[in-house]
Write a protein that holds these residues in place. Structure first.
Motif, mmCIF file in Angstrom:
data_model
loop_
_atom_site.group_PDB
_atom_site.id
_atom_site.type_symbol
_atom_site.label_atom_id
_atom_site.label_comp_id
_atom_site.label_asym_id
_atom_site.label_seq_id
_atom_site.Cartn_x
_atom_site.Cartn_y
_atom_site.Cartn_z
ATOM 1 N N MET A 244 0.958 -1.182 0.049
ATOM 2 C CA MET A 244 -0.042 -0.105 0.020
ATOM 3 C C MET A 244 0.842 1.198 -0.086
ATOM 4 O O MET A 244 1.625 1.270 1.022
ATOM 5 C CB MET A 244 -0.966 0.007 1.224
ATOM 6 C CG MET A 244 -1.644 1.332 1.406
ATOM 7 S SD MET A 244 -2.728 1.819 0.420
ATOM 8 C CE MET A 244 -4.233 0.552 0.718
ATOM 9 N N PRO A 245 0.644 2.217 -0.905
ATOM 10 C CA PRO A 245 1.408 3.400 -0.780
ATOM 11 C C PRO A 245 1.135 4.270 0.295
ATOM 12 O O PRO A 245 -0.127 4.191 0.900
ATOM 13 C CB PRO A 245 1.114 4.103 -2.057
ATOM 14 C CG PRO A 245 0.284 3.194 -2.905
ATOM 15 C CD PRO A 245 -0.124 2.045 -2.047
ATOM 16 N N ARG A 246 2.191 5.090 0.875
ATOM 17 C CA ARG A 246 1.720 5.866 1.909
ATOM 18 C C ARG A 246 0.847 7.050 1.252
ATOM 19 O O ARG A 246 1.281 7.649 0.393
ATOM 20 C CB ARG A 246 3.054 6.198 2.849
ATOM 21 C CG ARG A 246 3.461 5.077 3.205
ATOM 22 C CD ARG A 246 4.905 5.410 4.072
ATOM 23 N NE ARG A 246 4.652 6.036 5.238
ATOM 24 C CZ ARG A 246 5.634 6.363 6.057
ATOM 25 N NH1 ARG A 246 6.895 5.833 5.935
ATOM 26 N NH2 ARG A 246 5.284 7.176 7.275
ATOM 27 N N LEU A 247 -0.232 7.577 1.940
ATOM 28 C CA LEU A 247 -1.017 8.694 1.600
ATOM 29 C C LEU A 247 -0.470 9.912 2.122
ATOM 30 O O LEU A 247 -0.540 9.956 3.349
ATOM 31 C CB LEU A 247 -2.351 8.262 1.483
ATOM 32 C CG LEU A 247 -2.675 6.926 0.732
ATOM 33 C CD1 LEU A 247 -4.386 6.828 0.731
ATOM 34 C CD2 LEU A 247 -2.579 7.209 -0.664
ATOM 35 N N VAL A 248 -0.359 11.114 1.476
ATOM 36 C CA VAL A 248 -0.476 12.250 2.070
ATOM 37 C C VAL A 248 -1.515 13.199 1.657
ATOM 38 O O VAL A 248 -1.877 13.479 0.494
ATOM 39 C CB VAL A 248 0.738 13.146 1.430
ATOM 40 C CG1 VAL A 248 1.245 14.269 2.181
ATOM 41 C CG2 VAL A 248 2.179 12.457 1.720
#
Length: 375
Positions: A244-248
């Motif tokens: 899962m990409p880290r979300l900003v």
């Protein structure tokens, strides 16, 4: 199945409904998922991922060719960044992904007339797709919305209501109308979020089914960050991508309820007293899906950031000098990058995707006023 986020009541997807009887919003669950090898030869629109979108009747699909926007590598603030150019969507914003799916479901439901409220982009997008679907649309917007967005809405044939006052007063006016007409709200509809999942699918497909380390996006009502999270979550669960990409989640300092809730480790987003901001598309004092937004940020091990007006305008100018003309709301996401790198949150060598959500052509009146008005 449509499931209430608050009480858990399950509602069939065959009956038109925009919220639960308890008053809470609905989530769409139980859709399928495509296999990457099945995509060859499919059209380059969001409908290439149709199994995951919750529209059962292919004849009801509404499209203007949305989706498959470029993912462009650009040097920005001294680092390499991948910009997802959803600003090149048919109506000039990422909202077309959600509108295509929401209006398709409304068409499937045989809904003849709708009402929507928006800061501008969603209203323009819904008006366009309603025109394509043959559905009458009433769109409520703040009177202060960018002129380009207002022109779009009217030219698409929607009935435009300009509301004096805040974005929240615009919503209140639309809800009065919704007592008589179906409320096709991009902030409430689970089908709108389903359409926004396609941004995650596309990013993964364009990276040869490898997830980036980070995805940065502006957040107001939160539909995009929720769509990104849900889309990547589905791909992870199906083992199509390995992480899962880290979300900003990026907000303007002038209106940053999600940022404040995240920094204070709250479970709910509280309403804030907001100030004027050039990033009108994310100027929402209290998003409907605040708890879900916070969960998406935390479950992805992401972060929230707030940026100043000066940073937004500086980022907009910097993007333009690289050939990317976006509106201030889009520029807010890019404005957060320098601080994320300088603080070590994003490390050297990590792959970063930034969502550029809306074209600058929509806000040329405000861009001209900021950059070219003397004094």
């Amino acid at each position: 199945m449509l499931i209430c986020a608050a009480c858990g009541t399950r509602h069939p997807t065959s009956i038109p409904r925009w919220r639960c009887d308890c008053g809470s919003y609905l989530q769409l669950e139980g859709t399928g998922l495509f296999q990457p090898e099945s995509l060859a030869g499919r059209p380059a629109t969001v409908w290439r991922y149709h199994e995951a979108l919750g529209v059962d009747d292919p004849a009801s699909r509404v499209t203007l060719g949305e989706g498959s926007t470029p993912l462009v590598a650009v040097e920005f603030a001294g680092r390499d960044v991948l910009f997802k150019l959803d600003c090149l969507s048919p109506t000039g914003s990422f909202k077309d992904r959600g509108s295509a799916v929401m209006l398709s479901k409304l068409s499937e439901w045989r809904v003849a007339e709708i009402v929507e409220d928006s800061s501008g982009n969603a209203g323009a997008s819904v008006a366009a797709y309603a025109a394509r679907a043959g559905i009458a649309a009433d769109v409520f917007v703040p009177a202060s919305a960018s002129a380009g967005k207002l022109a779009q809405i009217e030219l698409y044939g929607a009935r435009l209501s300009r509301i004096e006052g805040t974005r929240e007063q615009t919503t209140a006016a639309a809800l009065e109308r919704a007592a008589r007409v179906f409320y096709a709200s991009h902030n409430w509809s689970p089908y709108f979020v389903a359409g926004l999942k396609t941004a995650a699918y596309e990013i993964a497909e364009q990276l040869h089914w490898r997830a980036p380390d980070w995805v940065v996006a502006p957040v107001g009502g939160g539909g995009l960050i929720l769509g990104l999270y849900q889309g990547f979550r589905e791909l992870c669960d199906a083992r199509i991508v390995d992480r899962m990409p880290r979300l900003v989640a990026v907000q303007a300092e002038a209106c940053a309820p999600v940022y404040h809730a995240w920094t204070e480790k709250l479970d709910e987003v509280r309403a804030v007293a907001k100030r004027a901001t050039a990033a009108e598309g994310i100027s929402i004092a209290q998003p409907v899906k605040g708890r879900a937004i916070l969960e998406a940020i935390r479950r992805s091990e992401g972060v929230a950031r707030a940026v100043a007006e000066s940073e937004i305008w500086d980022a907009l100018g910097s993007l333009a000098r690289r050939g990317l003309y976006v509106e201030p709301t889009s520029a807010a996401a890019a404005a957060a990058l320098a601080g994320l790198w300088d603080s070590g949150v994003i490390r050297t060598g990590e792959r970063v995707v930034v969502e550029l959500t809306g074209t600058g052509l929509k806000a040329t009146d405000k861009v001209r006023e900021h950059f070219f008005t003397e004094g």
